[in-house]
Scaffold this motif. Structure first.
Motif, PDB file in Angstrom:
ATOM      1  N   ALA A 182       0.893  -1.193  -0.053  1.00 44.28           N
ATOM      2  CA  ALA A 182      -0.116  -0.050   0.011  1.00 44.28           C
ATOM      3  C   ALA A 182       0.872   1.127   0.000  1.00 44.28           C
ATOM      4  CB  ALA A 182      -1.037  -0.079   1.298  1.00 44.28           C
ATOM      5  N   ALA A 183       2.075   1.156   0.769  1.00 43.89           N
ATOM      6  CA  ALA A 183       2.630   2.404   0.772  1.00 43.89           C
ATOM      7  C   ALA A 183       3.689   2.663  -0.555  1.00 43.89           C
ATOM      8  CB  ALA A 183       3.880   2.283   2.039  1.00 43.89           C
ATOM      9  N   ILE A 184       3.959   1.568  -1.143  1.00 44.34           N
ATOM     10  CA  ILE A 184       4.577   1.659  -2.582  1.00 44.34           C
ATOM     11  C   ILE A 184       3.723   2.180  -3.773  1.00 44.34           C
ATOM     12  CG2 ILE A 184       5.359   0.409  -4.476  1.00 44.34           C
ATOM     13  CD1 ILE A 184       6.946  -1.560  -2.129  1.00 44.34           C
ATOM     14  N   ALA A 185       2.433   1.680  -3.346  1.00 43.19           N
ATOM     15  CA  ALA A 185       1.380   2.003  -4.165  1.00 43.19           C
ATOM     16  C   ALA A 185       0.799   3.372  -4.203  1.00 43.19           C
ATOM     17  CB  ALA A 185       0.065   1.302  -4.323  1.00 43.19           C
ATOM     18  N   ALA A 186       1.123   4.058  -3.069  1.00 45.62           N
ATOM     19  CA  ALA A 186       0.603   5.253  -2.561  1.00 45.62           C
ATOM     20  C   ALA A 186       1.726   6.420  -3.209  1.00 45.62           C
ATOM     21  CB  ALA A 186       0.303   5.441  -1.012  1.00 45.62           C
ATOM     22  N   VAL A 187       2.981   5.946  -2.940  1.00 46.93           N
ATOM     23  CA  VAL A 187       4.017   6.682  -3.403  1.00 46.93           C
ATOM     24  C   VAL A 187       3.979   6.567  -5.097  1.00 46.93           C
ATOM     25  CG1 VAL A 187       6.513   6.709  -3.990  1.00 46.93           C
ATOM     26  CG2 VAL A 187       5.539   6.455  -1.494  1.00 46.93           C
ATOM     27  N   GLY A 188       3.486   5.786  -5.689  1.00 52.10           N
ATOM     28  CA  GLY A 188       3.348   5.653  -6.956  1.00 52.10           C
ATOM     29  C   GLY A 188       2.239   6.383  -7.656  1.00 52.10           C
ATOM     30  N   LEU A 189       1.325   6.705  -6.851  1.00 52.98           N
ATOM     31  CA  LEU A 189      -0.078   7.261  -7.213  1.00 52.98           C
ATOM     32  C   LEU A 189       0.490   8.686  -7.282  1.00 52.98           C
ATOM     33  CD1 LEU A 189      -2.714   5.365  -5.099  1.00 52.98           C
ATOM     34  CD2 LEU A 189      -2.749   5.532  -7.698  1.00 52.98           C
TER      35      LEU A 189
ATOM     36  N   VAL B 200       4.652   2.375 -12.668  1.00 52.46           N
ATOM     37  CA  VAL B 200       5.234   1.104 -12.364  1.00 52.46           C
ATOM     38  C   VAL B 200       5.192   0.978 -10.957  1.00 52.46           C
ATOM     39  CG1 VAL B 200       7.238  -0.195 -12.427  1.00 52.46           C
ATOM     40  CG2 VAL B 200       6.475   0.977 -14.289  1.00 52.46           C
ATOM     41  N   LEU B 201       5.323   1.865 -10.054  1.00 50.16           N
ATOM     42  CA  LEU B 201       5.312   1.458  -8.683  1.00 50.16           C
ATOM     43  C   LEU B 201       3.791   1.551  -8.186  1.00 50.16           C
ATOM     44  CD1 LEU B 201       7.719   4.595  -7.206  1.00 50.16           C
ATOM     45  CD2 LEU B 201       8.075   2.122  -7.155  1.00 50.16           C
ATOM     46  N   THR B 202       3.004   1.906  -8.792  1.00 49.10           N
ATOM     47  CA  THR B 202       1.717   1.861  -8.565  1.00 49.10           C
ATOM     48  C   THR B 202       1.301   0.283  -8.600  1.00 49.10           C
ATOM     49  OG1 THR B 202       0.919   4.182  -8.862  1.00 49.10           O
ATOM     50  CG2 THR B 202      -1.048   2.699  -8.851  1.00 49.10           C
ATOM     51  N   ILE B 203       1.388  -0.249  -9.810  1.00 55.00           N
ATOM     52  CA  ILE B 203       1.169  -1.547 -10.207  1.00 55.00           C
ATOM     53  C   ILE B 203       1.852  -2.361  -9.389  1.00 55.00           C
ATOM     54  CG2 ILE B 203       1.540  -3.214 -12.018  1.00 55.00           C
ATOM     55  CD1 ILE B 203       0.950  -0.864 -13.998  1.00 55.00           C
ATOM     56  N   VAL B 204       3.135  -2.201  -9.221  1.00 54.94           N
ATOM     57  CA  VAL B 204       4.008  -3.340  -8.125  1.00 54.94           C
ATOM     58  C   VAL B 204       3.311  -3.342  -6.860  1.00 54.94           C
ATOM     59  CG1 VAL B 204       6.132  -3.640  -6.921  1.00 54.94           C
ATOM     60  CG2 VAL B 204       6.277  -3.088  -9.386  1.00 54.94           C
ATOM     61  N   GLY B 205       2.988  -1.915  -6.311  1.00 52.29           N
ATOM     62  CA  GLY B 205       2.577  -1.882  -4.852  1.00 52.29           C
ATOM     63  C   GLY B 205       0.922  -2.728  -4.935  1.00 52.29           C
ATOM     64  N   ALA B 206       0.208  -2.421  -6.121  1.00 52.90           N
ATOM     65  CA  ALA B 206      -1.195  -3.105  -6.140  1.00 52.90           C
ATOM     66  C   ALA B 206      -1.042  -4.543  -6.072  1.00 52.90           C
ATOM     67  CB  ALA B 206      -1.975  -2.289  -7.148  1.00 52.90           C
TER      68      ALA B 206
END
Length: 150
Positions: free
Chosen positions: A7-14, A125-131
């Motif tokens: 979730a943290a990775i996805a939030a940074v990606g968003l 890419v960060l958003t997809i990896v986090g998701a």
């Protein structure tokens, strides 16, 4: 724990993806334009009909979709947020990838500025990896005590 990291990775990606949409995407002489200013030029590209309206609506809708995904992560609906993040990352990443592949047109009067598309692509890419990390995490974990049941 794995779900929280995802979730943290996805939030940074968003946030990174949305930031990238406001960075330069097109340069014309000494003038640069962000992705939203480029969309305002769609009439010049012959996309003033339904296709242009749909394209503009989808691109402008990415920011609210990102805010919804972050809100869902905050209120602890990580799987719904991850699904929204996958949709967001796929749309934003595809557009950014297409612009990035076109490359930096050094010396050209009109060309693609690489900073906006690259930032947007990295965020997608960060958003997809986090998701994917959230969706593949096991939410329940059993603790087996010696001689006991889980």
């Amino acid at each position: 724990m794995r779900s929280a990291v995802g979730a943290a990775i996805a939030a940074v990606g968003l946030v990174t993806t949305i930031t990238g949409t406001f960075l330069p995407w097109l340069k014309s002489g000494s003038t640069t334009r962000d992705s939203y200013e480029v969309l305002s030029l769609r009439d010049l590209a012959g996309l003033d009909g339904v296709a242009g309206t749909v394209m503009t609506s989808i691109w402008v809708g990415l920011t609210p979709l990102a805010m919804v995904a972050i809100g869902l992560y905050v209120v602890r609906f990580p799987r719904f947020a991850a699904c929204a993040g996958l949709l967001f990352g796929t749309i934003g990443g595809t557009v950014a990838l297409l612009a990035t592949v076109q490359g930096d047109s050094k010396g050209a009067l009109v060309g693609i500025s690489i900073s906006g598309p690259m930032t947007t692509l990295a965020g997608a890419v960060l958003t997809i990896v986090g998701a994917i990390t959230v969706l593949t995490s096991n939410r329940r974990s059993a603790v087996i005590t010696p001689g006991g049941k889980p």
